[in-house]
Design a protein around this motif. Structure first.
Motif, PDB file in Angstrom:
ATOM      1  N   UNK A 175       2.671  -7.015   6.091  1.00 55.41           N
ATOM      2  CA  UNK A 175       3.119  -5.405   5.449  1.00 55.41           C
ATOM      3  C   UNK A 175       2.899  -4.648   5.986  1.00 55.41           C
ATOM      4  N   UNK A 207       4.821 -11.823  -0.620  1.00 50.08           N
ATOM      5  CA  UNK A 207       3.664 -12.125  -1.121  1.00 50.08           C
ATOM      6  C   UNK A 207       3.757 -13.854  -1.269  1.00 50.08           C
ATOM      7  N   UNK A 212      -2.922  -9.666   2.199  1.00 52.17           N
ATOM      8  CA  UNK A 212      -3.857  -8.048   1.485  1.00 52.17           C
ATOM      9  C   UNK A 212      -3.692  -7.361   2.431  1.00 52.17           C
ATOM     10  N   UNK A 215      -5.866  -1.844   5.250  1.00 50.25           N
ATOM     11  CA  UNK A 215      -6.248  -0.282   5.900  1.00 50.25           C
ATOM     12  C   UNK A 215      -6.463  -0.918   6.691  1.00 50.25           C
ATOM     13  N   UNK A 233       2.252   2.944   3.411  1.00 49.18           N
ATOM     14  CA  UNK A 233       2.136   4.085   2.022  1.00 49.18           C
ATOM     15  C   UNK A 233       3.142   3.816   1.862  1.00 49.18           C
ATOM     16  N   UNK A 234       4.546   4.030   2.191  1.00 46.02           N
ATOM     17  CA  UNK A 234       5.183   4.354   1.751  1.00 46.02           C
ATOM     18  C   UNK A 234       6.196   3.353   1.004  1.00 46.02           C
ATOM     19  N   UNK A 236       4.116   0.535  -0.073  1.00 50.14           N
ATOM     20  CA  UNK A 236       3.617   0.984  -1.547  1.00 50.14           C
ATOM     21  C   UNK A 236       3.663   1.509  -2.769  1.00 50.14           C
ATOM     22  N   UNK A 237       4.340   2.979  -2.115  1.00 43.68           N
ATOM     23  CA  UNK A 237       4.361   4.044  -3.424  1.00 43.68           C
ATOM     24  C   UNK A 237       6.089   3.278  -3.725  1.00 43.68           C
ATOM     25  N   UNK A 239       7.022   0.665  -3.975  1.00 41.96           N
ATOM     26  CA  UNK A 239       6.869  -0.700  -5.024  1.00 41.96           C
ATOM     27  C   UNK A 239       6.256  -0.299  -5.945  1.00 41.96           C
ATOM     28  N   UNK A 243       9.341  -0.239 -10.302  1.00 44.80           N
ATOM     29  CA  UNK A 243       8.534  -1.269 -11.511  1.00 44.80           C
ATOM     30  C   UNK A 243       8.678  -0.819 -12.825  1.00 44.80           C
TER      31      UNK A 243
ATOM     32  N   UNK B  51       3.671  -7.227 -11.375  1.00 45.20           N
ATOM     33  CA  UNK B  51       3.794  -5.785 -10.257  1.00 45.20           C
ATOM     34  C   UNK B  51       1.833  -6.008 -10.120  1.00 45.20           C
ATOM     35  N   UNK B  54       1.104  -9.489  -7.455  1.00 46.22           N
ATOM     36  CA  UNK B  54       0.949  -8.910  -5.972  1.00 46.22           C
ATOM     37  C   UNK B  54       0.155  -7.826  -5.503  1.00 46.22           C
ATOM     38  N   UNK B  55       0.161  -8.306  -4.313  1.00 47.18           N
ATOM     39  CA  UNK B  55      -1.298  -7.389  -3.207  1.00 47.18           C
ATOM     40  C   UNK B  55      -1.724  -5.818  -3.531  1.00 47.18           C
ATOM     41  N   UNK B  56      -0.208  -6.266  -3.466  1.00 49.55           N
ATOM     42  CA  UNK B  56       0.095  -4.025  -3.843  1.00 49.55           C
ATOM     43  C   UNK B  56      -0.891  -3.809  -4.812  1.00 49.55           C
ATOM     44  N   UNK B  59      -3.681  -3.872  -5.150  1.00 55.39           N
ATOM     45  CA  UNK B  59      -4.847  -2.802  -4.561  1.00 55.39           C
ATOM     46  C   UNK B  59      -4.867  -1.037  -5.872  1.00 55.39           C
ATOM     47  N   UNK B  60      -4.093  -1.453  -5.846  1.00 57.90           N
ATOM     48  CA  UNK B  60      -3.465  -0.014  -6.586  1.00 57.90           C
ATOM     49  C   UNK B  60      -4.700  -0.362  -7.880  1.00 57.90           C
ATOM     50  N   UNK B 225     -10.478   6.812   1.617  1.00 58.02           N
ATOM     51  CA  UNK B 225      -9.563   7.262   2.580  1.00 58.02           C
ATOM     52  C   UNK B 225      -8.217   6.270   2.560  1.00 58.02           C
ATOM     53  N   UNK B 226      -8.754   4.850   2.561  1.00 63.85           N
ATOM     54  CA  UNK B 226      -8.039   3.560   2.315  1.00 63.85           C
ATOM     55  C   UNK B 226      -6.858   3.833   0.556  1.00 63.85           C
ATOM     56  N   UNK B 229      -3.631   5.251   0.959  1.00 63.25           N
ATOM     57  CA  UNK B 229      -2.765   4.881   1.344  1.00 63.25           C
ATOM     58  C   UNK B 229      -2.043   3.386   0.441  1.00 63.25           C
ATOM     59  N   UNK B 230      -3.354   2.404   0.119  1.00 64.54           N
ATOM     60  CA  UNK B 230      -2.879   2.053  -1.529  1.00 64.54           C
ATOM     61  C   UNK B 230      -2.064   2.672  -2.643  1.00 64.54           C
ATOM     62  N   UNK B 231      -2.192   4.045  -3.136  1.00 63.05           N
ATOM     63  CA  UNK B 231      -1.891   4.132  -3.657  1.00 63.05           C
ATOM     64  C   UNK B 231      -0.598   5.063  -3.424  1.00 63.05           C
ATOM     65  N   UNK B 232       0.427   5.083  -1.663  1.00 60.90           N
ATOM     66  CA  UNK B 232       1.683   6.077  -1.234  1.00 60.90           C
ATOM     67  C   UNK B 232       0.981   7.120  -0.581  1.00 60.90           C
ATOM     68  N   UNK B 233      -0.079   7.779  -1.464  1.00 60.26           N
ATOM     69  CA  UNK B 233      -0.168   8.705  -0.752  1.00 60.26           C
ATOM     70  C   UNK B 233      -0.034   9.513   0.765  1.00 60.26           C
ATOM     71  N   UNK B 234       0.858   9.496   0.919  1.00 57.38           N
ATOM     72  CA  UNK B 234       0.996   9.779   2.540  1.00 57.38           C
ATOM     73  C   UNK B 234       2.005  10.816   2.575  1.00 57.38           C
ATOM     74  N   UNK B 239      -2.600  14.427   5.771  1.00 57.07           N
ATOM     75  CA  UNK B 239      -3.217  12.309   6.194  1.00 57.07           C
ATOM     76  C   UNK B 239      -4.311  13.189   6.890  1.00 57.07           C
TER      77      UNK B 239
END
Ligand code: HEM
Ligand code: FES
Lengths: 254, 270
Positions: A175, A207, A212, A215, A233-234, A236-237, A239, A243, B51, B54-56, B59-60, B225-226, B229-234, B239
């Motif tokens: 990642x 993938x 995976x 973090x 994070x960027x 993930x956002x 990606x 969609x 969607x 994918x691992x993303x 994780x979402x 915390x994680x 990051x998974x949701x891209x909230x950065x 932070x």
């Protein structure tokens, strides 16, 4: 200084391997880690034994060829440093040093410490470029880029594709590598037209080969260029956005 | 000319979907070439399927279901604090959960809607946790043969699977004990206060409850915390707060929940 080495030896891909032990008696603290291995190899060749295979090229921390697990850490104990830039003075006299190749499903051992990192190239092939053949670089001031954006993109572009992030990740995920390569282009104006197809294509390719992200942050700690997991994070956002994006409305907001 | 343009657009748009190298044109296999560990979804699959593959995406799902579960454990804990206000308060609150939104909805319907959301989140969370774990095992089939020296991964992040499993097993026991009463010989439906008291007067149950809730707090310490990051909230502006938020959430849930068995054993809840 003296060092005791335990080095992974494996004659070929898919052949059984194991650790072998070597003692070096006259290592200078000013040597780089790779120079220390050169000394080992000279000694092995003099004894008529097979030298240890390891990848290296620039030896100045920019090509990303070198890389090995040193005492359980990718590129060894020094932060923000590739193996070629690690110096023996970071180790104590008489230190025991264990050296192992990167391990991941996608990284087959070619020989000893050298691994095939071709899967990272496949991620780049999937979208780590700008399609349009634009000729030579335009006048820089014709396309203003905010300083913060240029800096962030540059931080991501520092990636030398050494694979330490994959090697260090407890999950064998790529990642951080993919995120750096996505962000490097997706942050810049030149990257916008293909921003969402790029992230989709590169992530989908990633993938196929890698694990995976949980973090843990091990990748960031191992990265010789200290690339931040903020880029993950960027990615993930982007990606998720990929969609939903209606490409025809892209002109209204990227 | 127009034809060329549309052809070009087609390939550009499709690039995200079709494999980078068309099948059959790949270079001859090098001896080190490996098979992919996973196949992607077909490029024309329905987008949620793609969607989630994918691992993303997984994780979402973990993060969104995690948020539902976090909200639940918080409200559950706050609700249970009512035992400190006395028997009537907490029993009255338990009854309110059943009569919530009546008469607009029949009795317990609102509660069942919430329960359905919770069950969905729980299963989504567990299924994706399992699939991600399998994915990671496949991504490194040959482990490191020398000991790893972790620098950034902490105890919480490395034990997510185990703290998760402990919490999951505990939830089953918890339902048997205090919802259905099967594991509680003094169980009286609707008498929350006494059920809780009788349950925790058994030291083994109290100990298990404490262990499970410490595991939950550890799980939340990394998870809350994680998920950002998974949701891209950065964002550099908040932070640092993500870490504080997760720590505070873990402490509040841990201390609140562990207080119940401790206070029963100490005789405060009697
Ligand atoms: C009420 C209980 C629970 C809460 C509040 C909770 C909360 C969370 C949160 C917020 C995350 C972070 C998601 C992310 O990184 O995006 C997470 C991750 C995780 N949870 Fe849970 N969880 C709960 C129960 C469980 C259970 C029962 C299991 C499994 C059996 C589980 C297994 C996991 C695993 C393995 C991860 C890490 C996934 C990864 O990063 O690879 N959790 N949890
Ligand atoms: S040899 Fe080029 S980065 Fe180390």
């Amino acid at each position: 200084m003296r060092v005791h080495l335990r080095v992974w030896r494996q004659p070929a891909a898919h052949a059984p391997g194991g650790f072998e032990e070597y003692d070096l008696d006259d290592v200078s603290p000013d040597m780089s880690f790779l120079e220390m291995l050169d000394i080992l190899n000279e000694q092995l060749v003099a004894e008529g034994r097979e030298p240890v295979a390891f990848d290296h090229d620039c030896r100045e921390g920019i090509c990303g060829s070198c890389g090995m697990m040193i005492n359980g850490q990718a590129h060894g104990p020094e932060r923000g440093t590739a193996t070629c830039q690690l110096h023996m003075r970071k180790f104590d006299d008489g230190a025991h040093i264990v050296i192992e190749p990167w391990r991941a499903a996608a990284f087959t051992v070619i020989k000893d410490l050298s691994v095939d990192r071709g899967a990272l190239d496949r991620i780049i092939q999937a979208g780590g470029y700008i399609t349009a053949p634009t000729g030579s670089a335009p006048e820089a001031n014709s396309l203003p880029v905010p300083k913060e954006v240029a800096d962030a993109s540059m931080d991501a572009a520092a990636c030398i594709q050494c694979g330490a992030c994959v090697a260090a990740c407890p999950n064998g995920a790529a990642h951080l590598f993919t995120a750096a390569k996505v962000a490097h282009l997706n942050l810049l104006p030149q990257g916008q037209p293909e921003r969402f197809t790029r992230v989709q294509a590169m992530v989908d390719e990633m993938e196929r080969w890698f694990g995976s992200c949980t973090m843990h942050g091990e990748c960031e700690a191992a990265c010789p260029k200290e690339i931040s997991i903020d880029f993950i994070a960027l990615m993930n956002r982007d990606y998720v956005k990929a969609q939903f994006k209606n490409r025809r409305l892209i002109a209204q907001s990227a | 000319m127009a034809q060329t343009t549309s052809d070009h657009q087609l390939t550009t748009t499709q690039r995200g979907h079709a494999p980078a190298v068309p099948a059959g044109t790949e270079a001859p296999a090098a001896p080190t070439q490996v098979a992919p560990v996973r196949r992607p979804a077909p490029w024309d699959a329905w987008w949620p399927v793609r969607f989630y593959r994918s691992s993303i995406g997984k994780k979402w799902v973990m993060a969104v279901s995690g948020i539902v579960l976090l909200l639940y454990v918080l409200l559950h804990m706050i609700g249970n604090l009512k035992v400190y206000l006395g028997r009537n308060e907490v029993n009255h609150y338990a009854e309110w959960l059943r009569t919530m939104l009546t008469p607009a909805l029949p009795r317990t319907v609102a509660l069942w809607i919430l329960r359905t959301m919770l069950i969905t989140a729980f299963f989504g969370h567990i299924v994706s946790a399992y699939q991600l774990t399998r994915m990671n095992q496949r991504a490194r089939p040959v482990k490191y043969q020398s000991p790893r020296d972790y620098v950034a991964a902490n105890f919480a992040s490395r034990t997510m699977r185990w703290t998760g499993v402990i919490v999951g097993l505990f939830v089953i026991f918890h339902l048997l004990d205090l919802t259905w009463g099967t594991a509680n010989s003094h169980f009286v439906r609707g008498d929350v206060y006494d059920n809780l008291k009788h349950s925790f007067q058994r030291p083994v149950v109290a100990a298990a409850y404490i262990v499970a809730n410490i595991a939950l707090a550890i799980h939340i310490y990394h998870g809350a915390w994680s998920m950002f990051q998974s949701l891209g909230l950065n964002n550099p502006r908040f932070n640092a707060w993500r870490r504080h938020f997760a720590t505070a959430f873990a402490v509040v849930i841990g201390v609140g929940n562990v207080s119940f068995p401790v206070m029963v054993l100490a005789g405060v809840i009697h």
